[in-house]
Scaffold this active site. Structure first.
Site, PDB file in Angstrom:
ATOM      1  N   ARG A   7     -22.953 -51.307   4.631  1.00  0.00           N
ATOM      2  CA  ARG A   7     -24.376 -51.560   4.359  1.00  0.00           C
ATOM      3  C   ARG A   7     -25.128 -50.241   4.119  1.00  0.00           C
ATOM      4  O   ARG A   7     -26.090 -50.196   3.385  1.00  0.00           O
ATOM      5  CB  ARG A   7     -25.029 -52.318   5.519  1.00  0.00           C
ATOM      6  CG  ARG A   7     -24.387 -53.651   5.818  1.00  0.00           C
ATOM      7  CD  ARG A   7     -24.296 -54.530   4.581  1.00  0.00           C
ATOM      8  NE  ARG A   7     -23.843 -55.884   4.891  1.00  0.00           N
ATOM      9  CZ  ARG A   7     -22.561 -56.287   4.854  1.00  0.00           C
ATOM     10  NH1 ARG A   7     -21.597 -55.441   4.522  1.00  0.00           N
ATOM     11  NH2 ARG A   7     -22.240 -57.539   5.151  1.00  0.00           N
ATOM     12  N   ASP A 125     -37.357 -32.174  26.725  1.00  0.00           N
ATOM     13  CA  ASP A 125     -38.629 -32.596  27.290  1.00  0.00           C
ATOM     14  C   ASP A 125     -39.484 -31.381  27.646  1.00  0.00           C
ATOM     15  O   ASP A 125     -40.457 -31.499  28.348  1.00  0.00           O
ATOM     16  CB  ASP A 125     -38.409 -33.460  28.554  1.00  0.00           C
ATOM     17  CG  ASP A 125     -37.648 -32.707  29.639  1.00  0.00           C
ATOM     18  OD1 ASP A 125     -37.238 -31.546  29.404  1.00  0.00           O
ATOM     19  OD2 ASP A 125     -37.479 -33.268  30.737  1.00  0.00           O
ATOM     20  N   PHE A 127     -41.254 -27.367  26.493  1.00  0.00           N
ATOM     21  CA  PHE A 127     -41.661 -26.474  25.417  1.00  0.00           C
ATOM     22  C   PHE A 127     -40.824 -25.200  25.370  1.00  0.00           C
ATOM     23  O   PHE A 127     -40.548 -24.683  24.297  1.00  0.00           O
ATOM     24  CB  PHE A 127     -43.144 -26.117  25.544  1.00  0.00           C
ATOM     25  CG  PHE A 127     -44.040 -27.255  25.154  1.00  0.00           C
ATOM     26  CD1 PHE A 127     -44.224 -27.584  23.815  1.00  0.00           C
ATOM     27  CD2 PHE A 127     -44.695 -28.002  26.107  1.00  0.00           C
ATOM     28  CE1 PHE A 127     -45.033 -28.632  23.429  1.00  0.00           C
ATOM     29  CE2 PHE A 127     -45.515 -29.066  25.743  1.00  0.00           C
ATOM     30  CZ  PHE A 127     -45.689 -29.382  24.404  1.00  0.00           C
ATOM     31  N   CYS A 166     -42.576 -22.659  10.676  1.00  0.00           N
ATOM     32  CA  CYS A 166     -41.774 -22.881  11.878  1.00  0.00           C
ATOM     33  C   CYS A 166     -42.694 -23.377  12.995  1.00  0.00           C
ATOM     34  O   CYS A 166     -43.903 -23.509  12.803  1.00  0.00           O
ATOM     35  CB  CYS A 166     -41.015 -21.610  12.273  1.00  0.00           C
ATOM     36  SG  CYS A 166     -42.002 -20.392  13.167  1.00  0.00           S
ATOM     37  N   CYS A 169     -45.562 -21.062  13.651  1.00  0.00           N
ATOM     38  CA  CYS A 169     -46.598 -21.028  12.603  1.00  0.00           C
ATOM     39  C   CYS A 169     -47.688 -22.040  12.958  1.00  0.00           C
ATOM     40  O   CYS A 169     -48.861 -21.837  12.659  1.00  0.00           O
ATOM     41  CB  CYS A 169     -46.027 -21.444  11.252  1.00  0.00           C
ATOM     42  SG  CYS A 169     -44.923 -20.266  10.479  1.00  0.00           S
ATOM     43  N   CYS A 183     -43.856 -37.337  30.695  1.00  0.00           N
ATOM     44  CA  CYS A 183     -43.484 -38.753  30.856  1.00  0.00           C
ATOM     45  C   CYS A 183     -43.468 -39.153  32.327  1.00  0.00           C
ATOM     46  O   CYS A 183     -43.683 -40.304  32.671  1.00  0.00           O
ATOM     47  CB  CYS A 183     -42.110 -39.003  30.248  1.00  0.00           C
ATOM     48  SG  CYS A 183     -42.106 -38.800  28.464  1.00  0.00           S
ATOM     49  N   CYS A 244     -41.185 -16.358  12.294  1.00  0.00           N
ATOM     50  CA  CYS A 244     -40.554 -16.400  10.958  1.00  0.00           C
ATOM     51  C   CYS A 244     -41.138 -15.363  10.007  1.00  0.00           C
ATOM     52  O   CYS A 244     -40.505 -15.013   9.018  1.00  0.00           O
ATOM     53  CB  CYS A 244     -40.605 -17.812  10.371  1.00  0.00           C
ATOM     54  SG  CYS A 244     -42.233 -18.382   9.889  1.00  0.00           S
TER      55      CYS A 244
END
Ligand SMILES: [Zn+2]
Length: 339
Positions: A7, A125, A127, A166, A169, A183, A244
């Site tokens: 499929r 989860d 940073f 990035c 940025c 959460c 970057c």
């Protein structure tokens, strides 16, 4: 092969050629919580040949409402998530090779983890790990797909070094410890996980089959409860971006000090954030209130989670009692204070 994937092969944008590319691909899934579990299931069913899954946590009963790969038995046995995912994927698609890595992603191992992978998909989860992955991917020219979800909302963005902005940025600095909902404090519903993961995995499949023109090229924000779907079109990379633009990899080079963890006394670990902050303890306590009993005064907030007593101070330092395992304490800090 044709029957299992028929499929998907019929879907013109993939076809037989695309399916062969998927079978010959290797993807790194960073974090196997809710997002990572969903990515793992979809990518294994799609026939991505090799999945490298890295996660530091164990399965808990509170995960089962949204972390689709796991079963009650995994929580009872406190299975590492990466190992439980490998076992379940073997039942779903035995043709997929899974490299299960039970580890904390840090600046010493992130570059070797991305080595040999065609792309990296974010299921973490916290940073700090995202900024580390961003540094490592920009430095090594690897594409990665950022994704985050809490409560009923989420965000995702596909980062192709040299072609798109990035993470730094867009979000120059990491948020302060304790400043963002998690959460485990604000809750989360599964449909937002499924939605963000669906967008991330579709981007991954487009990239792996080579259909770059179909990428969404935006910062996508979704709230499934308030029915808001936003796409902020992205411009070119910022030439002044430290990462970057100037190729200063502060997180990778540990110039940005990591969270420190020290044993303090018997059965307790202190976690301190990389830079001092001035936490609003009242608003932090109000975010916690719905999930756990909280004691609070002007200096600290104290609460209990899963047999651990957590004392959080105004400078975002926390003492976690009930363990002398630094990795377990860091995990509790990331979940309940937020990093
Ligand atoms: Zn940048």
């Amino acid at each position: 092969m044709n029957e299992r994937y028929s499929r998907q092969i019929l879907f013109r944008e993939i076809g037989l050629e695309g399916q062969e590319k998927l079978l010959n691909s290797r993807v790194l899934i960073v974090g196997c919580g809710a997002l990572g579990a969903s990515h793992s299931e979809m990518l294994s069913r799609a026939g991505v040949g090799t999945l490298r899954i890295v996660d530091r946590d164990f399965v808990e009963f509170t995960n089962l409402q949204r972390q689709t790969l796991f079963k009650e038995e995994d929580a009872e046995q406190r299975m590492p998530k990466a190992a439980a995912a490998k076992k379940r994927i073997a039942d779903i698609n035995s043709e997929v090779a899974v490299e299960a890595i039970v580890a904390d992603v840090n600046n010493s191992n992130v570059e070797s983890l991305i080595q040999g992978c065609d792309l990296i998909i974010d299921g973490t989860d916290n940073f700090l790990v995202r900024y580390l992955v961003n540094d490592a991917c920009v430095k090594n020219g690897k594409t990665w797909i950022y994704g985050a979800a809490v409560s009923s909302y989420g965000t995702t963005m596909t980062i192709i070094p040299g072609r798109t902005p990035c993470l730094r940025c867009i979000f120059e600095d990491m948020p302060d410890a304790g400043s963002s909902p998690t959460c485990d404090t604000s809750g989360v519903i599964m449909p937002i996980i499924a939605s963000v993961s669906a967008v991330q995995v579709t981007e991954a499949i487009k990239l792996l089959v080579g259909d770059d023109t179909a990428l969404h090229c935006s910062l996508m924000q979704i709230d499934v409860w308030s029915n808001d779907w936003h796409r902020i079109k992205l411009a070119s990379p910022n030439p002044d971006c430290k990462c970057c633009g100037h190729r200063e990899f502060e997180f990778l080079n540990a110039e940005v000090q990591e969270f420190s963890a020290v044993l303090c006394g018997r059965n307790a670990v202190q976690i301190a954030p990389p830079r001092p902050t001035d936490l609003d303890l009242a608003s932090f306590a109000s975010r916690l209130n719905s999930s756990t009993p909280v004691k609070q005064n002007e200096y600290l907030v104290r609460f209990e989670v899963a047999g651990h007593e957590v004392t959080l101070f105004k400078d975002a330092r926390a003492i976690i009692k009930g363990t002398d395992d630094v990795a377990a304490a860091r995990s509790i800090y990331a979940k309940y204070v937020g990093t």
